[in-house]
Design an enzyme around this catalytic site. Structure first.
Site, PDB file in Angstrom:
ATOM      1  N   GLY A  70       0.690  -2.026  -0.045  1.00  0.00           N
ATOM      2  CA  GLY A  70      -0.008  -0.159  -0.235  1.00  0.00           C
ATOM      3  C   GLY A  70       0.542   1.000   0.095  1.00  0.00           C
TER       4      GLY A  70
ATOM      5  N   ARG B 102      13.842   9.871  -2.399  1.00  0.00           N
ATOM      6  CA  ARG B 102      14.408  11.060  -3.032  1.00  0.00           C
ATOM      7  C   ARG B 102      15.488  11.226  -2.151  1.00  0.00           C
ATOM      8  NH1 ARG B 102      14.667  16.557  -0.544  1.00  0.00           N
ATOM      9  NH2 ARG B 102      15.621  18.143  -1.632  1.00  0.00           N
TER      10      ARG B 102
ATOM     11  N   ARG C 108       0.881  -5.185  -5.758  1.00  0.00           N
ATOM     12  CA  ARG C 108       1.184  -6.189  -4.965  1.00  0.00           C
ATOM     13  C   ARG C 108       1.711  -7.470  -6.170  1.00  0.00           C
ATOM     14  NH1 ARG C 108      -3.519  -3.269  -1.778  1.00  0.00           N
ATOM     15  NH2 ARG C 108      -1.652  -3.267   0.246  1.00  0.00           N
ATOM     16  N   CYS C 109       2.402  -7.908  -5.668  1.00  0.00           N
ATOM     17  CA  CYS C 109       2.671  -9.102  -6.259  1.00  0.00           C
ATOM     18  C   CYS C 109       2.695 -10.916  -6.015  1.00  0.00           C
ATOM     19  CB  CYS C 109       3.697  -8.726  -6.707  1.00  0.00           C
ATOM     20  SG  CYS C 109       4.896  -9.858  -8.270  1.00  0.00           S
TER      21      CYS C 109
ATOM     22  N   ASP D 239       5.423  -5.119   5.760  1.00  0.00           N
ATOM     23  CA  ASP D 239       6.068  -6.380   6.191  1.00  0.00           C
ATOM     24  C   ASP D 239       6.137  -7.211   5.013  1.00  0.00           C
ATOM     25  OD1 ASP D 239       3.386  -6.119   6.535  1.00  0.00           O
ATOM     26  OD2 ASP D 239       3.920  -8.158   8.379  1.00  0.00           O
ATOM     27  N   GLY D 240       5.092  -7.048   4.062  1.00  0.00           N
ATOM     28  CA  GLY D 240       5.032  -7.918   3.570  1.00  0.00           C
ATOM     29  C   GLY D 240       6.358  -7.808   2.813  1.00  0.00           C
TER      30      GLY D 240
ATOM     31  N   THR E 193       4.642   2.309   5.172  1.00  0.00           N
ATOM     32  CA  THR E 193       2.863   1.796   5.488  1.00  0.00           C
ATOM     33  C   THR E 193       2.122   2.764   6.502  1.00  0.00           C
ATOM     34  OG1 THR E 193       1.567   0.472   6.302  1.00  0.00           O
ATOM     35  CG2 THR E 193       3.963   0.328   7.446  1.00  0.00           C
TER      36      THR E 193
ATOM     37  N   ASP F 218      -0.018   1.595   8.035  1.00  0.00           N
ATOM     38  CA  ASP F 218      -0.586   1.101   9.313  1.00  0.00           C
ATOM     39  C   ASP F 218       0.755   1.385  10.637  1.00  0.00           C
ATOM     40  OD1 ASP F 218      -2.739  -0.046   7.239  1.00  0.00           O
ATOM     41  OD2 ASP F 218      -1.216  -1.950   7.091  1.00  0.00           O
TER      42      ASP F 218
ATOM     43  N   ASP G  57       2.878  -1.723  11.225  1.00  0.00           N
ATOM     44  CA  ASP G  57       2.729  -2.729  12.127  1.00  0.00           C
ATOM     45  C   ASP G  57       4.086  -3.192  12.030  1.00  0.00           C
ATOM     46  OD1 ASP G  57       2.480  -2.569   9.124  1.00  0.00           O
ATOM     47  OD2 ASP G  57       1.190  -4.301   9.068  1.00  0.00           O
TER      48      ASP G  57
ATOM     49  N   MET H 291      -8.489   2.278   9.165  1.00  0.00           N
ATOM     50  CA  MET H 291      -6.941   1.213   8.488  1.00  0.00           C
ATOM     51  C   MET H 291      -6.494   0.885   9.505  1.00  0.00           C
ATOM     52  SD  MET H 291      -6.847   2.018   4.645  1.00  0.00           S
ATOM     53  CE  MET H 291      -7.954   1.843   3.082  1.00  0.00           C
TER      54      MET H 291
ATOM     55  N   ARG I  27      -4.950  -2.881   9.375  1.00  0.00           N
ATOM     56  CA  ARG I  27      -4.738  -4.008   9.224  1.00  0.00           C
ATOM     57  C   ARG I  27      -5.572  -4.586  10.861  1.00  0.00           C
ATOM     58  NH1 ARG I  27      -0.805  -6.617   4.625  1.00  0.00           N
ATOM     59  NH2 ARG I  27      -1.700  -5.032   3.127  1.00  0.00           N
TER      60      ARG I  27
END
Ligand code: ADP
Ligand code: F6P
Length: 318
Positions: free
Chosen positions: A15, A25, A76-77, A107-108, A130, A132, A134, A174, A176
């Site tokens: 995200g 930069r 996302r892949c 983290d992903g 992120t 989040d 997290d 938000m 997660r």
């Protein structure tokens, strides 16, 4: 003899988050200053697998410090989660002459970078980006501060209308499975209650707390709800069954992910970017840069990913 790094790739993944551009930069400017060739990879690991990349110079990062989103795009892949995908990514790095990667994401994205570094001679430096918050090894991730400030602005507006109508409002944010956006916004916004995955939902206790507020003459009630618990609509239905309050819901959604980064996020981005390049120069194989007690740190990537969750009990008392 260890291979000298000549070319560094940089990508944003997962995200998007305000401050990602400021980090790109800083990475590019520091890398160029230290004499590296800098390659921008578009759309995260997707772009790596497809070879979507371009050489970056100082002009590539002009006027982006204040922009939300990411000029490198993000994605996302699924393929990169497989061993075949990671092998393909490593082969692409070799083909493009990329010796090291700076990965800006959550983290992903960090897990993907760890696998790449583990299986190949490619070095990786990860920057936490992120909303989040997290990633447990760092006190703050890029974008969190801006996102919480966006939530606070929304809460201020919501309170105006709720108090005019003697209503209560559930504001879903938000994060997660991490409740930090809800918890920090609840404190900063003077919310009447907060519901996070860490604490869980105790419906009776929440209803009693809101009723008590009513008895004390409160004209509005703001409940900050983390998406990791349930939806605002679901909580509304559950509360409606045990109280007679007039309830409204607001789901803030992606408005939290956009916007110009706050000073805190810009400053962190600049410091993280410099540190990431310094770590690669120092020969680190796989690191995660972060901030603890206002100091910039660089942890071994696997160690960073294994950090225990922060104890928020002190903040829940506030
Ligand atoms: P974030 O980085 O914000 O946590 P995601 O969890 O969606 O976002 O992860 C971003 C990307 O990182 C995924 O689309 C995938 O390409 C890669 N990724 C996630 N988890 C792993 C994993 N366990 N192994 C390899 N790559 C992963
Ligand atoms: O990880 C950032 C985040 O905004 C989470 O807070 C949220 O659950 C998720 O991404 C939303 O993802 P998407 O943009 O794919 O809907």
């Amino acid at each position: 003899m260890e291979k000298q790094i000549k070319t560094i790739g940089v990508l944003t993944s997962g995200g998007d988050a305000p401050g990602m551009n400021a980090a790109v930069r800083a990475v590019v400017r520091t890398g160029l200053h230290k004499g590296f060739r800098m390659i921008g990879i578009q759309r995260g690991y997707n772009g790596l697998l497809n070879g979507e990349c371009f050489e970056m110079n100082l002009r590539s990062v002009s006027n982006i410090i204040s922009a939300g989103g990411t000029i490198l795009y993000t994605a996302r892949c699924l393929e990169f989660k497989t061993k075949e995908g990671q092998d393909k990514g490593a082969a692409k790095c070799r083909e493009l002459g990329i010796d090291a990667l700076v990965v800006i994401g959550g983290d992903g994205s960090f897990n993907g970078a760890a696998k790449l570094a583990c299986e190949t001679d490619i070095k990786v430096a990860c920057i936490p980006g992120t909303i989040d918050n997290d990633l447990n090894y760092t006190d703050y991730t890029l974008g969190f501060d801006t996102a919480v400030n966006t939530v606070l602005n929304a809460v201020n507006n919501i309170r105006d209308t709720m108090s005019s109508h003697d209503r209560a409002c559930i504001v879903e944010v938000m994060g997660r499975s991490c409740g930090d956006i809800a918890l920090f916004s609840a404190i900063g916004g003077g919310a009447d209650a907060v519901v996070t995955p860490q604490k869980g939902l105790d419906l009776d206790a929440l209803a009693a707390q809101l009723k008590q507020g009513e008895k004390l003459g409160k004209s509005s009630n703001i409940i900050l709800l983390s998406e990791g618990v349930c939806s605002a609509q679901s909580l509304k239905e559950q509360l409606a069954a045990v109280t007679d309050m007039t309830l409204r819901t607001v789901t803030l959604g992606h408005v939290q992910r956009g916007g110009s980064p706050s000073l805190r996020d810009r400053l962190l981005a600049a410091r993280f970017g410099v540190k990431a390049i310094e770590c690669l120069i120092a020969g680190k194989k796989a690191v995660a840069v972060g901030v603890r007690n206002e100091e910039i740190v660089a942890d071994d990537l696997q160690k960073a990913l294994a950090y225990p969750a922060a104890d928020r009990s002190e903040l829940f008392k506030v």
